[in-house]
Design an enzyme around this catalytic site. Structure first.
Site, PDB file in Angstrom:
ATOM      1  N   GLN A 180       7.656  -9.610   7.484  1.00  0.00           N
ATOM      2  CA  GLN A 180       8.867  -9.193   6.781  1.00  0.00           C
ATOM      3  C   GLN A 180       9.550  -7.992   7.429  1.00  0.00           C
ATOM      4  O   GLN A 180      10.535  -7.489   6.900  1.00  0.00           O
ATOM      5  CB  GLN A 180       8.576  -8.922   5.305  1.00  0.00           C
ATOM      6  CG  GLN A 180       7.783  -7.674   5.014  1.00  0.00           C
ATOM      7  CD  GLN A 180       7.368  -7.611   3.546  1.00  0.00           C
ATOM      8  OE1 GLN A 180       6.543  -8.396   3.075  1.00  0.00           O
ATOM      9  NE2 GLN A 180       7.966  -6.693   2.807  1.00  0.00           N
ATOM     10  N   GLY A 190       5.139   4.136  -9.029  1.00  0.00           N
ATOM     11  CA  GLY A 190       5.955   2.913  -9.194  1.00  0.00           C
ATOM     12  C   GLY A 190       5.090   1.668  -9.092  1.00  0.00           C
ATOM     13  O   GLY A 190       5.196   0.733  -9.897  1.00  0.00           O
ATOM     14  N   HIS A 191       4.219   1.655  -8.094  1.00  0.00           N
ATOM     15  CA  HIS A 191       3.297   0.521  -7.944  1.00  0.00           C
ATOM     16  C   HIS A 191       2.386   0.403  -9.174  1.00  0.00           C
ATOM     17  O   HIS A 191       2.143  -0.688  -9.683  1.00  0.00           O
ATOM     18  CB  HIS A 191       2.416   0.711  -6.713  1.00  0.00           C
ATOM     19  CG  HIS A 191       3.134   0.660  -5.406  1.00  0.00           C
ATOM     20  ND1 HIS A 191       3.239   1.747  -4.570  1.00  0.00           N
ATOM     21  CD2 HIS A 191       3.784  -0.347  -4.776  1.00  0.00           C
ATOM     22  CE1 HIS A 191       3.905   1.410  -3.473  1.00  0.00           C
ATOM     23  NE2 HIS A 191       4.261   0.144  -3.573  1.00  0.00           N
ATOM     24  N   GLY A 205       0.813  -1.216   0.000  1.00  0.00           N
ATOM     25  CA  GLY A 205       0.000   0.000   0.000  1.00  0.00           C
ATOM     26  C   GLY A 205       0.844   1.263   0.000  1.00  0.00           C
ATOM     27  O   GLY A 205       2.027   1.221  -0.324  1.00  0.00           O
ATOM     28  N   LYS A 225      13.252  -2.123  -8.326  1.00  0.00           N
ATOM     29  CA  LYS A 225      13.691  -1.282  -7.217  1.00  0.00           C
ATOM     30  C   LYS A 225      14.124  -2.181  -6.050  1.00  0.00           C
ATOM     31  O   LYS A 225      15.101  -1.925  -5.381  1.00  0.00           O
ATOM     32  CB  LYS A 225      12.531  -0.366  -6.846  1.00  0.00           C
ATOM     33  CG  LYS A 225      12.437   0.094  -5.448  1.00  0.00           C
ATOM     34  CD  LYS A 225      13.344   1.223  -5.103  1.00  0.00           C
ATOM     35  CE  LYS A 225      12.855   1.962  -3.874  1.00  0.00           C
ATOM     36  NZ  LYS A 225      12.532   1.090  -2.745  1.00  0.00           N
ATOM     37  N   GLN A 272      14.718  -8.913  -3.979  1.00  0.00           N
ATOM     38  CA  GLN A 272      13.402  -9.509  -3.733  1.00  0.00           C
ATOM     39  C   GLN A 272      12.857 -10.161  -4.999  1.00  0.00           C
ATOM     40  O   GLN A 272      12.345 -11.285  -4.987  1.00  0.00           O
ATOM     41  CB  GLN A 272      12.449  -8.420  -3.246  1.00  0.00           C
ATOM     42  CG  GLN A 272      10.992  -8.826  -3.217  1.00  0.00           C
ATOM     43  CD  GLN A 272      10.126  -7.754  -2.589  1.00  0.00           C
ATOM     44  OE1 GLN A 272      10.034  -7.675  -1.375  1.00  0.00           O
ATOM     45  NE2 GLN A 272       9.485  -6.926  -3.404  1.00  0.00           N
ATOM     46  N   VAL A 275      10.724   3.055 -11.196  1.00  0.00           N
ATOM     47  CA  VAL A 275      10.165   4.367 -11.540  1.00  0.00           C
ATOM     48  C   VAL A 275      10.779   5.402 -10.593  1.00  0.00           C
ATOM     49  O   VAL A 275      10.866   5.167  -9.386  1.00  0.00           O
ATOM     50  CB  VAL A 275       8.627   4.363 -11.423  1.00  0.00           C
ATOM     51  CG1 VAL A 275       8.056   5.748 -11.699  1.00  0.00           C
ATOM     52  CG2 VAL A 275       8.036   3.333 -12.380  1.00  0.00           C
ATOM     53  N   HIS A 330       2.106   4.520  -5.098  1.00  0.00           N
ATOM     54  CA  HIS A 330       2.679   5.631  -5.865  1.00  0.00           C
ATOM     55  C   HIS A 330       2.805   5.150  -7.317  1.00  0.00           C
ATOM     56  O   HIS A 330       2.507   3.971  -7.617  1.00  0.00           O
ATOM     57  CB  HIS A 330       4.017   6.054  -5.258  1.00  0.00           C
ATOM     58  CG  HIS A 330       5.004   4.932  -5.066  1.00  0.00           C
ATOM     59  ND1 HIS A 330       5.505   4.192  -6.116  1.00  0.00           N
ATOM     60  CD2 HIS A 330       5.554   4.405  -3.940  1.00  0.00           C
ATOM     61  CE1 HIS A 330       6.332   3.284  -5.646  1.00  0.00           C
ATOM     62  NE2 HIS A 330       6.375   3.384  -4.335  1.00  0.00           N
TER      63      HIS A 330
HETATM   64  P1  AMP Z   1       6.069  -2.287  -1.518  1.00  0.00           P
HETATM   65  O1  AMP Z   1       4.677  -1.767  -1.400  1.00  0.00           O
HETATM   66  O2  AMP Z   1       7.112  -1.275  -1.175  1.00  0.00           O
HETATM   67  O3  AMP Z   1       6.254  -3.615  -0.860  1.00  0.00           O
HETATM   68  O4  AMP Z   1       6.295  -2.554  -3.048  1.00  0.00           O
HETATM   69  C1  AMP Z   1       5.399  -3.352  -3.776  1.00  0.00           C
HETATM   70  C2  AMP Z   1       5.985  -3.610  -5.131  1.00  0.00           C
HETATM   71  O5  AMP Z   1       6.206  -2.366  -5.810  1.00  0.00           O
HETATM   72  C3  AMP Z   1       7.338  -4.314  -5.077  1.00  0.00           C
HETATM   73  O6  AMP Z   1       7.400  -5.273  -6.112  1.00  0.00           O
HETATM   74  C4  AMP Z   1       8.300  -3.182  -5.291  1.00  0.00           C
HETATM   75  O7  AMP Z   1       9.523  -3.602  -5.854  1.00  0.00           O
HETATM   76  C5  AMP Z   1       7.526  -2.323  -6.276  1.00  0.00           C
HETATM   77  N1  AMP Z   1       8.037  -0.966  -6.275  1.00  0.00           N
HETATM   78  C6  AMP Z   1       8.222  -0.158  -5.204  1.00  0.00           C
HETATM   79  N2  AMP Z   1       8.761   1.019  -5.595  1.00  0.00           N
HETATM   80  C7  AMP Z   1       8.937   0.948  -6.936  1.00  0.00           C
HETATM   81  C8  AMP Z   1       9.459   1.835  -7.933  1.00  0.00           C
HETATM   82  N3  AMP Z   1       9.922   3.036  -7.619  1.00  0.00           N
HETATM   83  N4  AMP Z   1       9.480   1.404  -9.211  1.00  0.00           N
HETATM   84  C9  AMP Z   1       9.017   0.184  -9.539  1.00  0.00           C
HETATM   85  N5  AMP Z   1       8.513  -0.697  -8.651  1.00  0.00           N
HETATM   86  C10 AMP Z   1       8.467  -0.317  -7.372  1.00  0.00           C
END
Ligand code: AMP
Length: 286
Positions: free
Chosen positions: A62, A36-37, A31, A150, A154, A177, A34
């Site tokens: 985690q 990127g998600h 959640g 990013k 993982q 992103v 942004h």
């Molecule tokens: P998170 O919510 O931080 O666990 O991220 C969920 C997914 O979004 C994971 O696969 C992250 O690698 C991806 N993610 C987070 N930030 C970015 C970004 N800036 N660009 C691309 N993918 C992202």
């Protein structure tokens, strides 16, 4: 857009989508969404997913002791709006007790790939990630699952898990992103004060210096590593690592690096831990 909170209802919704001929795409997140998600949603579509599922779950498993689980940003209403606007078909937002009921005692652990880098600095982190993603894979039954590069390690770990456990899921890594000035988008960026945000740019600055050196012909690991490390060392409050690794195995690279090399960095700025990376010889200049 369907919004589901119960695992059984979520599984039924995914089953129905598959039975009606959809190719299900899964985008797991914690959640505080942004762009990127949302790029992962697009990547799932580009890989042929016709029914896209986003999961939003701040996975306690985690986070280590002393990490930011309690203060991790939770913006569910905005997240649901963003998913709706992005054309997501279903969002799964379970509560903790639904994912980890009393008596829960099974975890999934990937070997060597989880040892260095993040694994070295976040004990148990990857066990938490692989366990929750294995559960999400089992509930969703996706054809394709998209993760961000990013979080490069993982992505590699989850790709390995799917391979090793014969899970018939295409695990895709989508490009990082960034903001206009290069800062990698992260839910944790909202912790940064303006001054900290400025200092956080040292991570991408380091990656750029390594990228430029590599593009200029430098192949000595020590030179590339020092190029990446210097700004991070200077601007951040604590460096966890700035490391050169084989992009596939995450093994240490020889003194004269091969044609592709991962540069990965993790550092603390104020109370915020940030990570970033680039694959030299493969990624565009960050
Ligand atoms: P998170 O919510 O931080 O666990 O991220 C969920 C997914 O979004 C994971 O696969 C992250 O690698 C991806 N993610 C987070 N930030 C970015 C970004 N800036 N660009 C691309 N993918 C992202």
């Amino acid at each position: 857009m369907e919004i589901l909170r119960e695992p059984a209802a979520f599984r039924d919704a995914c089953d129905r989508a598959r039975l009606s001929g959809h190719r299900v795409g899964l985008v797991p997140t914690m959640g505080a969404l942004h762009p990127g998600h949302l790029s992962l949603v697009e990547a799932a579509r580009a890989r042929g997913a016709t029914h896209i599922v986003v999961t939003i779950f701040v996975n306690p498993l985690q986070f280590g002791q002393g990490e930011d689980f309690d203060r991790y940003p939770r913006t569910v209403d905005q997240d649901l709006d963003a998913c709706d606007r992005a054309g997501v078909d279903a969002v799964f937002t379970p509560i903790r007790a639904a994912m980890y009921p009393d008596g829960f005692q099974t975890t999934v652990e990937v070997g060597q790939l989880t040892a260095p880098l993040e694994g070295e600095h976040r004990q148990g982190h990857f066990r938490g990630v692989t366990t929750v993603v294995a559960k999400l894979f089992a509930l969703t039954g996706p054809s394709v699952a998209v993760f961000g590069r990013k979080d490069y390690q993982q992505w590699k770990v989850l790709e390995r898990m799917a391979l090793d456990l014969d899970l018939p899921i295409e695990v895709v890594g989508a490009p990082t992103v960034r903001e206009g000035d290069g800062l990698a988008l992260s839910s944790r960026n909202r912790y940064l004060s303006p001054g900290e945000r400025e200092r956080a740019l040292s991570l991408v600055e380091g990656l750029r210096r390594a990228w430029d050196a590599f593009a200029g012909g430098a192949r000595e690991a020590s030179v590339l590593r020092e190029a990446a490390r210097a700004p991070v060392e200077q601007e951040t409050d604590r460096v966890d690592y700035v490391a050169l690794r084989d992009p596939d195995t995450l093994a240490v690279v020889p003194a004269h690096v091969p044609d592709r090399v991962l540069v990965a960095a993790a550092a603390h700025v104020g109370g915020t831990r940030l990570i970033d990376n680039v694959v030299l010889g493969e990624d565009p200049r960050p």
